[in-house]
Write a protein that holds these residues in place. Structure first.
Motif, PDB file in Angstrom:
ATOM      1  N   ILE A   6       1.132  -6.336 -16.606  1.00  0.00           N
ATOM      2  CA  ILE A   6       0.427  -7.016 -15.225  1.00  0.00           C
ATOM      3  C   ILE A   6      -0.741  -7.856 -15.334  1.00  0.00           C
ATOM      4  CG2 ILE A   6      -0.403  -6.064 -13.162  1.00  0.00           C
ATOM      5  CD1 ILE A   6       1.528  -3.614 -13.052  1.00  0.00           C
ATOM      6  N   THR A  23       0.728  -1.414   0.150  1.00  0.00           N
ATOM      7  CA  THR A  23       0.052   0.051   0.015  1.00  0.00           C
ATOM      8  C   THR A  23       0.662   1.294   0.067  1.00  0.00           C
ATOM      9  OG1 THR A  23      -0.016  -0.098   2.491  1.00  0.00           O
ATOM     10  CG2 THR A  23      -2.018  -0.911   1.214  1.00  0.00           C
ATOM     11  N   PHE A  32       0.756   0.338 -21.125  1.00  0.00           N
ATOM     12  CA  PHE A  32       1.367  -0.939 -21.430  1.00  0.00           C
ATOM     13  C   PHE A  32       1.600  -1.678 -20.003  1.00  0.00           C
ATOM     14  CE2 PHE A  32       2.610   2.227 -24.856  1.00  0.00           C
ATOM     15  CZ  PHE A  32       2.592   1.465 -25.978  1.00  0.00           C
ATOM     16  N   LEU A  33       1.815  -1.029 -18.992  1.00  0.00           N
ATOM     17  CA  LEU A  33       2.009  -1.565 -17.748  1.00  0.00           C
ATOM     18  C   LEU A  33       0.986  -2.568 -17.362  1.00  0.00           C
ATOM     19  CD1 LEU A  33       3.975   0.962 -15.837  1.00  0.00           C
ATOM     20  CD2 LEU A  33       5.022  -0.576 -16.744  1.00  0.00           C
ATOM     21  N   ARG A  34       0.019  -1.858 -17.582  1.00  0.00           N
ATOM     22  CA  ARG A  34      -1.436  -2.407 -17.089  1.00  0.00           C
ATOM     23  C   ARG A  34      -1.591  -3.769 -17.926  1.00  0.00           C
ATOM     24  NH1 ARG A  34      -5.909  -0.532 -15.165  1.00  0.00           N
ATOM     25  NH2 ARG A  34      -5.451   1.534 -15.826  1.00  0.00           N
ATOM     26  N   PRO A  68       4.181   2.043  -1.619  1.00  0.00           N
ATOM     27  CA  PRO A  68       5.169   2.513  -2.443  1.00  0.00           C
ATOM     28  C   PRO A  68       4.914   3.741  -3.073  1.00  0.00           C
ATOM     29  CG  PRO A  68       3.622   1.109  -3.713  1.00  0.00           C
ATOM     30  CD  PRO A  68       2.899   0.932  -2.440  1.00  0.00           C
ATOM     31  N   PRO A  69       6.306   4.640  -3.290  1.00  0.00           N
ATOM     32  CA  PRO A  69       5.988   5.695  -3.641  1.00  0.00           C
ATOM     33  C   PRO A  69       5.300   5.958  -5.115  1.00  0.00           C
ATOM     34  CG  PRO A  69       8.217   4.976  -4.084  1.00  0.00           C
ATOM     35  CD  PRO A  69       7.449   3.930  -3.240  1.00  0.00           C
ATOM     36  N   VAL A  70       4.578   7.268  -5.217  1.00  0.00           N
ATOM     37  CA  VAL A  70       3.906   7.614  -6.452  1.00  0.00           C
ATOM     38  C   VAL A  70       4.639   8.119  -7.586  1.00  0.00           C
ATOM     39  CG1 VAL A  70       2.105   8.867  -7.275  1.00  0.00           C
ATOM     40  CG2 VAL A  70       2.120   7.965  -5.208  1.00  0.00           C
ATOM     41  N   TYR A  71       4.768   7.598  -8.541  1.00  0.00           N
ATOM     42  CA  TYR A  71       5.537   8.288  -9.606  1.00  0.00           C
ATOM     43  C   TYR A  71       4.656   8.394 -10.836  1.00  0.00           C
ATOM     44  CZ  TYR A  71       9.133   8.067 -13.588  1.00  0.00           C
ATOM     45  OH  TYR A  71       9.878   8.185 -14.423  1.00  0.00           O
ATOM     46  N   GLU A  72       4.564   9.493 -11.401  1.00  0.00           N
ATOM     47  CA  GLU A  72       3.670  10.061 -12.537  1.00  0.00           C
ATOM     48  C   GLU A  72       4.358   9.602 -13.785  1.00  0.00           C
ATOM     49  OE1 GLU A  72       2.817  14.048 -11.740  1.00  0.00           O
ATOM     50  OE2 GLU A  72       0.933  13.464 -10.546  1.00  0.00           O
ATOM     51  N   PHE A  73       3.596   8.984 -14.634  1.00  0.00           N
ATOM     52  CA  PHE A  73       4.255   8.253 -15.720  1.00  0.00           C
ATOM     53  C   PHE A  73       3.092   8.613 -16.878  1.00  0.00           C
ATOM     54  CE2 PHE A  73       5.354   4.671 -18.365  1.00  0.00           C
ATOM     55  CZ  PHE A  73       6.787   4.659 -18.368  1.00  0.00           C
ATOM     56  N   SER A  74       3.627   8.594 -18.116  1.00  0.00           N
ATOM     57  CA  SER A  74       2.971   9.254 -19.243  1.00  0.00           C
ATOM     58  C   SER A  74       1.822   8.198 -19.594  1.00  0.00           C
ATOM     59  CB  SER A  74       3.931   9.297 -20.580  1.00  0.00           C
ATOM     60  OG  SER A  74       4.384   7.895 -20.560  1.00  0.00           O
ATOM     61  N   SER A  75       1.926   7.147 -19.640  1.00  0.00           N
ATOM     62  CA  SER A  75       0.970   6.276 -19.614  1.00  0.00           C
ATOM     63  C   SER A  75       1.012   4.985 -19.172  1.00  0.00           C
ATOM     64  CB  SER A  75       1.047   5.972 -21.313  1.00  0.00           C
ATOM     65  OG  SER A  75      -0.377   5.068 -21.665  1.00  0.00           O
ATOM     66  N   VAL A  76       0.330   4.435 -18.141  1.00  0.00           N
ATOM     67  CA  VAL A  76       0.346   3.076 -17.610  1.00  0.00           C
ATOM     68  C   VAL A  76      -0.177   1.800 -18.468  1.00  0.00           C
ATOM     69  CG1 VAL A  76       0.479   3.855 -15.382  1.00  0.00           C
ATOM     70  CG2 VAL A  76      -1.623   3.477 -16.382  1.00  0.00           C
TER      71      VAL A  76
END
Lengths: 666, 291
Positions: free
Chosen positions: A46, A29, A41-43, A31-39
């Motif tokens: 995952i 719950t 691909f990550l989604r 982890p540090p927030v990191y603003e990314f251009s688009s998630v």
């Protein structure tokens, strides 16, 4: 099964088991927030790997939690008690160890005997006791004895010393006496009471042993030895006749049993006096075989008989002994109360035989001693009940032949009959009674099956004795109308009803009569182990009765190796010696002449070395274990911390492995 | 020209050496250096062509008719001005800098300013359109310095907007462009490649020369090494917890697949496509544009 902790005050550490879970949740719950251009691909990635990752996470969580739990468990130092009723940590203990010192414990398994193993296990048992505990050891043998006579003691060092010095016996073990002694010793004991029986639990001896264990006493069976142990043994020895005569052939019967599960080839040796024979035998697995040796004895007197086998791994039971009292001749008592002619014919026939000596006896002179000295009594007349009682007391070694006088017969002649039986004399008149063999297979007529010794067919007589009814028994000769002429009423008790005198048909005048009479004397003789000798097992109390009054200084008791043994006078002409501790023939000598023997044979119950299974030795009243260390574990618990520590290490290694694998898995 | 954030004096000096000319001929509204295949009545003779019914009779060369008794028409090539239409993606994702000194939007703005300057400098016309999921601002083609100033001012005011929809923006902009020319699209193209090229179809059909400049930061091409991280989407604000080290390889494969898909479609449709990292100088974009 139960647990106990040596460090229960550290139980709070169990709360640390939640740490991995909390870390897991926290890590998920925060982890540090990191603003990314688009998630996007990550989604997608995952979503593809989620199925794999989640089980990995749960597996890691489980492994970490288990590792922490195992580590905490190690610090708590838990003890496992597999038998709750034996768990006695911190309690004062009173222990009686019954160590089986019977003959079967001499069997060598591996590098040492079962008994040595039993002593080592008992020593291990004692090592588990603390200074405040008390113990005693009972040696289980024919007459059990304890190390400390009447009580338990804390001197465990002395008990261990006794264990080191102890040696096995060749006696059978007395289970009931040993257990009773143990209960007696524990009666006044304090604390937790235990009886540990350290034994090989021979199936033959222990199968039916189910002692009543009192409340508050724990019974532990410590098993020694393997389930099976190959062995062959001579389990019985007999010979016939029981009282042979010089020149007579002795048949020696040896029963040999193979207790192993494999067929065995062996050689059996038979030694009677100076005669020696041997046979090669094939013993099928688990079978008992009777083998016969025939020897002819040439001299009178006590003659040792020894049967032995080729030595095996358990040699104590590979021989068995007896002593045959070889008599110079048969002594026959002749009583001619009613028909002296018949008695004289018997006497003349006996006199014709070199190995029989007839003696005319008056019924009034009969005593126990005089009757015991005769091999057979021939009585023409009606014996009194007192005389019959004497014959009965003499046993079956005495052959009793009665030609009854007309009238009622004594009831004791036919103990199984409720009717009174009488005998009447009958005459055939002009026509003779024909007599024939009633039982052609009887041993008595074996000689006449050929033609060498005549033919018993065509026997006849003018007069006869006829029973009012035949209550039983076995007819050997019979008249043509079926009435018995020679009847074996009870074993070795005969009724002689056939005529021996009178013309024509005089049986006594025929050539067949003498061999018939000799066969009659020799047939159906008792098989046995002789008379005036005493058969013991090691450890039995020894009592020997001299045939005549002898002074203490004139009598000697020798061991198998000719060493002199101690003995003392008992009642009457009886002498008593210490129990013999080994098999052998122990002669009682008057000067240098043996006048009697005490024979000690290996107890046959100890030959079957097969043990009960663990399940068979364990019941609701007892616990079976395989060694003293296991008893300690049952009593003191098995420390689990090494296992838990090892488990913690394994879990951590597994966790590392899974983490490494997860990191490498795309 | 001094004083504009995205058109710095040093950039102007460098741009003096650039000669801007598109790779292809375009049709121009004003007469210029760029030849057009549109046949007209002015400027330079191109060739004779036999008359066909319907041709303008004014184009018949009567001298040729007198000599040959045949009707030939004189055709001419027109010199016309160039129209360059710049589409700058101004969605929220363009605001991501991903380890570079400037964001993708800033990088694209530098390029758009320089290109506008270059086009106007040579007397051609330039238009600018900023968009996210829709058209945010549109400047019609123009070739004056005033027009250039307006464009530069618009770039400075421009900030990252909402979600990207390149395809939708292109479709909406198509009616605005009345003349064909050069279409320069500067974006991170976080959209479906097939949708993008479907939206480009009307332009291609009308003869536009299309250049796609794909801008990505180094952090988008290769996930940065960091621990367990909550990724928040700049456009949708969606949160996603992941361990970059666990996804690094798969992410790289996915982004390369996306790029490959764009490149393949561009090649198939004769569209110029080039990928640029924002840690390189934006002048390199001209390598793909200028002959």
């Amino acid at each position: 099964m139960s647990f106990n902790f040596l460090n229960p005050n550290l139980l709070w550490l169990l709360a640390l088991a939640l740490v991995p879970l909390l870390l897991h949740l926290f890590a998920r719950t925060k982890p540090p927030v990191y603003e990314f251009s688009s998630v996007e691909f990550l989604r997608k990635i995952i979503r593809k790997t989620m199925r794999l990752k989640k089980p990995q996470d749960y597996l890691l969580l489980a492994l970490r939690t288990l590792a922490v739990l195992a580590l905490i468990g190690a610090f708590l130092r838990p003890l496992l008690f597999s038998q709750e009723k034996l768990s006695g940590l911190f309690q004062k203990k009173s222990l009686v160890a019954i160590v089986d010192a019977s003959a079967s414990m001499a069997y060598v398994e591996g590098a040492q005997t079962r008994f040595a193993t039993a002593c080592a296990e008992t020593s291990e048992l004692l090592s588990g006791l603390s200074a405040r505990d008390q113990a005693n050891i009972i040696w289980m043998k024919a007459e059990p004895e304890s190390v400390f006579p009447d009580e338990l003691a804390s001197n465990l060092g002395y008990l261990k010393d006794q264990l080191r010095r102890a040696s096995v016996t060749v006696e059978r073990g007395s289970l009931d006496k040993s257990f009773a002694l143990a209960l007696e010793l524990l009666a006044e004991a304090e604390g937790k009471k235990e009886i540990c029986i350290v034994s090989d639990f021979q199936a033959t001896a222990w199968e039916d042993f189910s002692p009543a264990v009192p409340e508050g006493v724990d019974l532990i069976h410590v098993r020694i030895g393997k389930r099976e142990a190959g062995n062959r043994a001579i389990v019985d020895l007999s010979f016939e006749p029981s009282r042979p005569v010089v020149g007579e052939e002795i048949a020696v019967y040896a029963e040999i049993q193979n207790f192993s599960s494999e067929d065995v080839e062996t050689t059996v040796f038979s030694e009677v006096g100076e005669n020696r024979r041997s046979q090669n035998l094939s013993l099928p697995a688990g079978q008992r075989i009777t083998t016969t040796f025939r020897h002819t004895v040439s001299s009178a007197g006590p003659t040792p008989i020894r049967i032995s086998l080729t030595e095996d791994a358990f040699p104590a039971d590979d021989q068995r002994m007896a002593v045959a009292e070889v008599r110079p001749y048969l002594r026959l008592a002749m009583i001619g109360e009613h028909d002296p002619d018949t008695a004289r014919i018997w006497t003349r026939a006996a006199q014709a035989l070199q190995w029989a000596v007839p003696e005319w006896v008056s019924p009034a002179d009969l005593t126990t001693e005089s009757v015991n000295g005769f091999d057979a009594v021939f009585w023409s007349g009606t014996p009194s009940e007192e005389a019959l009682a004497l014959f009965a007391a003499a046993g079956e070694t005495l052959k009793f032949v009665l030609q009854p006088a007309p009238g009622d017969l004594p009831p004791s002649l036919f103990p199984d009959s409720t009717d009174s039986i009488s005998v009447a004399k009958e005459s055939s008149g002009d026509e003779l009674y024909s007599i024939s063999i009633a039982d052609p297979d009887a041993e008595l007529f074996e000689l006449f099956r050929g033609d060498d010794h005549g033919d018993l067919d065509g026997l006849s007589g003018k007069d006869r004795l006829r029973l009012s009814n035949v209550p039983g028994g076995k007819s050997l000769l019979q008249f043509s109308d079926g009435s018995p002429a020679l009847l074996e009423a009870t074993p070795r008790r005969y009724l002689w009803l056939l005529p021996l005198s009178g013309e024509p048909g005089n049986f006594a005048g025929r050539v067949e009569f003498l061999p018939f009479f000799a066969e009659f004397l020799l047939s159906n003789r008792l098989t046995g182990v002789g008379v005036n000798q005493y058969i013991y097992e090691p450890g039995d109390p020894v009592l020997w009765e001299a045939p005549e009054p002898i002074g203490r200084d004139d009598l000697r008791l020798l061991g198998p190796d000719k060493e002199e043994l101690e003995f003392q006078a008992a009642e009457g002409q009886q002498w008593m010696a210490q129990p013999f501790d080994r098999p052998g023939i122990f002669p009682w000598q008057l000067g240098d002449n043996p006048i009697g023997y005490s024979v000690v044979n290996f107890p046959p119950t100890e030959s079957n070395l097969a043990s009960l299974t663990r399940e068979q030795t364990q019941d609701s009243a007892s616990v079976a274990v395989e060694g003293g260390s296991e008893v300690r574990q049952l009593r003191d618990g098995i420390p689990l911390w090494p296992w838990l520590l090892a488990a913690a290490v394994c879990f951590f290694l597994l966790e590392s492995g899974v983490t490494f694998w997860a990191a490498r898995t795309p | 020209m001094a004083g504009h954030r995205y058109l710095r004096p040093e950039d102007i000096r460098k741009l003096q050496t650039f000669e801007f000319a598109p790779k292809a001929l375009v049709e121009g509204y004003l007469q210029g250096r760029h030849r057009s295949r549109s046949r007209g009545s002015s400027i330079e003779f191109h060739e004779y062509r036999e008359y066909t019914p319907g041709d303008d009779l004014k184009l018949i060369d009567w001298r040729v008719f007198a000599r040959s008794d045949k009707h030939f028409l004189r055709t001419f090539e027109q010199e016309t001005n160039l129209e360059c239409h710049i589409f700058l993606d101004s969605s929220a994702s363009m605001g991501f800098d991903g380890g570079s000194e400037i964001s993708k939007l800033e990088y694209g703005s530098f390029f758009a300013a320089a290109l506008s300057y270059l086009v106007v400098r040579y007397g051609d016309r330039v238009s600018l359109q900023t968009f996210d999921e829709t058209i945010r601002e549109y400047f019609p083609p123009g070739s004056t310095n005033t027009h250039l100033h307006r464009i530069l001012g618009a770039l400075e005011r421009n900030t990252p907007g909402k979600e990207t929809s390149v395809a939708e923006a292109l479709m909406k902009a198509a009616p605005l462009l009345t003349r064909k020319g050069i279409l320069v699209v500067v974006s991170d193209f976080f959209d479906n490649p097939a949708d993008i090229f479907q939206a480009l179809s009307p332009y291609l059909h009308r003869g536009f020369r299309v250049h796609l400049f794909h801008l990505l930061t180094p952090g988008e091409l290769d996930l940065e090494q960091r621990g367990l991280t909550t990724y928040r989407d700049l456009e949708t604000s969606t949160r996603l917890i992941a361990h970059p080290s666990a996804l690094k390889e798969r992410y790289k494969e996915a982004i390369e697949e996306h790029i490959g898909s764009l490149r393949q479609l561009a090649q198939r449709r004769s569209v110029d496509y080039s990928l640029h990292r924002t840690d390189s100088h934006f002048f390199r974009l001209f390598d793909k544009l200028i002959v």
